[in-house]
Write an enzyme that holds these catalytic residues in place. Structure first.
Site, PDB file in Angstrom:
ATOM      1  N   HIS A   1       5.311   6.393  -0.941  1.00 33.56           N
ATOM      2  CA  HIS A   1       6.092   5.227  -1.354  1.00 33.56           C
ATOM      3  C   HIS A   1       5.338   3.952  -1.020  1.00 33.56           C
ATOM      4  O   HIS A   1       4.491   3.937  -0.121  1.00 33.56           O
ATOM      5  CB  HIS A   1       7.469   5.206  -0.675  1.00 33.56           C
TER       6      HIS A   1
ATOM      7  N   HIS B   1       0.854  -1.201   0.000  1.00 34.34           N
ATOM      8  CA  HIS B   1       0.000   0.000   0.000  1.00 34.34           C
ATOM      9  C   HIS B   1       0.878   1.235   0.000  1.00 34.34           C
ATOM     10  O   HIS B   1       2.088   1.140   0.225  1.00 34.34           O
ATOM     11  CB  HIS B   1      -0.865  -0.002   1.266  1.00 34.34           C
TER      12      HIS B   1
HETATM   13  P1  ATP Z   1       5.140  -3.761  11.661  1.00 35.68           P
HETATM   14  O1  ATP Z   1       5.242  -2.418  12.358  1.00 35.68           O
HETATM   15  O2  ATP Z   1       4.299  -4.737  12.423  1.00 35.68           O
HETATM   16  O3  ATP Z   1       6.442  -4.288  11.204  1.00 35.68           O
HETATM   17  P2  ATP Z   1       4.027  -2.224   9.501  1.00 35.68           P
HETATM   18  O4  ATP Z   1       5.066  -1.194   9.739  1.00 35.68           O
HETATM   19  O5  ATP Z   1       3.725  -2.642   8.109  1.00 35.68           O
HETATM   20  O6  ATP Z   1       4.321  -3.549  10.300  1.00 35.68           O
HETATM   21  P3  ATP Z   1       2.342  -0.457  10.960  1.00 35.68           P
HETATM   22  O7  ATP Z   1       3.469  -0.154  11.889  1.00 35.68           O
HETATM   23  O8  ATP Z   1       0.969  -0.614  11.519  1.00 35.68           O
HETATM   24  O9  ATP Z   1       2.647  -1.765  10.134  1.00 35.68           O
HETATM   25  O10 ATP Z   1       2.329   0.685   9.882  1.00 35.68           O
HETATM   26  C1  ATP Z   1       1.331   0.797   8.904  1.00 35.68           C
HETATM   27  C2  ATP Z   1       1.818   1.704   7.802  1.00 35.68           C
HETATM   28  O11 ATP Z   1       2.097   3.010   8.327  1.00 35.68           O
HETATM   29  C3  ATP Z   1       3.124   1.250   7.163  1.00 35.68           C
HETATM   30  O12 ATP Z   1       3.098   1.638   5.802  1.00 35.68           O
HETATM   31  C4  ATP Z   1       4.175   2.033   7.896  1.00 35.68           C
HETATM   32  O13 ATP Z   1       5.329   2.230   7.106  1.00 35.68           O
HETATM   33  C5  ATP Z   1       3.459   3.337   8.139  1.00 35.68           C
HETATM   34  N1  ATP Z   1       3.951   3.966   9.358  1.00 35.68           N
HETATM   35  C6  ATP Z   1       4.151   3.360  10.547  1.00 35.68           C
HETATM   36  N2  ATP Z   1       4.567   4.248  11.469  1.00 35.68           N
HETATM   37  C7  ATP Z   1       4.626   5.438  10.860  1.00 35.68           C
HETATM   38  C8  ATP Z   1       4.978   6.762  11.283  1.00 35.68           C
HETATM   39  N3  ATP Z   1       5.355   7.048  12.518  1.00 35.68           N
HETATM   40  N4  ATP Z   1       4.912   7.741  10.358  1.00 35.68           N
HETATM   41  C9  ATP Z   1       4.521   7.492   9.105  1.00 35.68           C
HETATM   42  N5  ATP Z   1       4.177   6.283   8.642  1.00 35.68           N
HETATM   43  C10 ATP Z   1       4.228   5.264   9.496  1.00 35.68           C
END
Ligand code: ATP
Ligand code: MG
Length: 185
Positions: free
Chosen positions: A136, A54
């Site tokens: 991205h 996504h």
């Molecule tokens: P995991 O953290 O379990 O490894 P993930 O990073 O895919 O998995 P989430 O942390 O729930 O899942 O993040 C969901 C989406 O939001 C991802 O695309 C992640 O890169 C983005 N994301 C997470 N934290 C932030 C942040 N602080 N700022 C911007 N984008 C974020």
């Protein structure tokens, strides 16, 4: 702890980990997979499950029901035309160790959509990432070094909706579920 149900008297307050995103349909997922084959053959990383790829618009983090309702109202009020995004670029970021694809040209429409969402969401009392927005799509995680060749066969994405996603961390990995979607005009 990423999801939590707490009973407070008669009230049930639910906290969920949420984000807003551009969400490819199944056909586009398959196309992205085909078009980034060379890139994905790069060893030494963990591919993101195809069903999970996504483009994040805004990461909300842990949100309670009131905040969620506020964010949904913000999304309801968004006025944004559909737009085309050409994923024609690949990159590697060494600190988050991700391999991604993106668009060399970011449509103003996308930037306006993100700016409008951010503005509204901040009024819901949520804190958002203060870094400049960089659209991205993460293909691989835990990639320590950039592949020698960062090539992607361009993918045209006709973006006609955005979605609210619930993120749950399970022992087998992260699970995303689309909670709600909004069409672009
Ligand atoms: P995991 O953290 O379990 O490894 P993930 O990073 O895919 O998995 P989430 O942390 O729930 O899942 O993040 C969901 C989406 O939001 C991802 O695309 C992640 O890169 C983005 N994301 C997470 N934290 C932030 C942040 N602080 N700022 C911007 N984008 C974020
Ligand atoms: Mg994360």
């Amino acid at each position: 702890m990423l999801s939590d149900n707490t009973e407070t008297g008669n009230e049930k307050s639910t906290v969920q980990r949420l984000f807003l995103a551009l969400w490819p349909d199944e056909e586009l997922r398959q196309q992205i997979k085909r078009h980034s084959k060379v890139l994905l053959s790069h060893g030494g990383g963990r591919p993101v499950a195809l069903e999970n790829i996504h483009i994040t618009l805004a990461f909300l983090g842990n949100v309670d029901a009131t905040q969620q309702a506020c964010v949904e109202q913000v999304a309801d009020r968004i006025q944004c035309p559909a737009f085309r995004l050409t994923l024609d670029q690949a990159g590697h970021w060494s600190r988050p160790r991700v391999l991604w694809i993106g668009a060399s040209e970011i449509p103003d429409t996308l930037l306006k959509l993100v700016a409008d969402l951010y503005k509204g969401i901040r009024n819901c009392g949520l804190e958002l990432d203060s870094r400049p927005y960089r659209a991205h799509l993460t293909l691989m995680r835990k990639v320590n070094r950039a592949p020698a060749e960062l090539n992607v066969q361009p993918v045209d994405w006709q973006v006609n909706r955005f979605v609210l996603v619930r993120s749950t961390t399970l022992p087998e990995g992260v699970k995303y579920e689309v909670a709600k979607e909004w069409g672009l005009s």
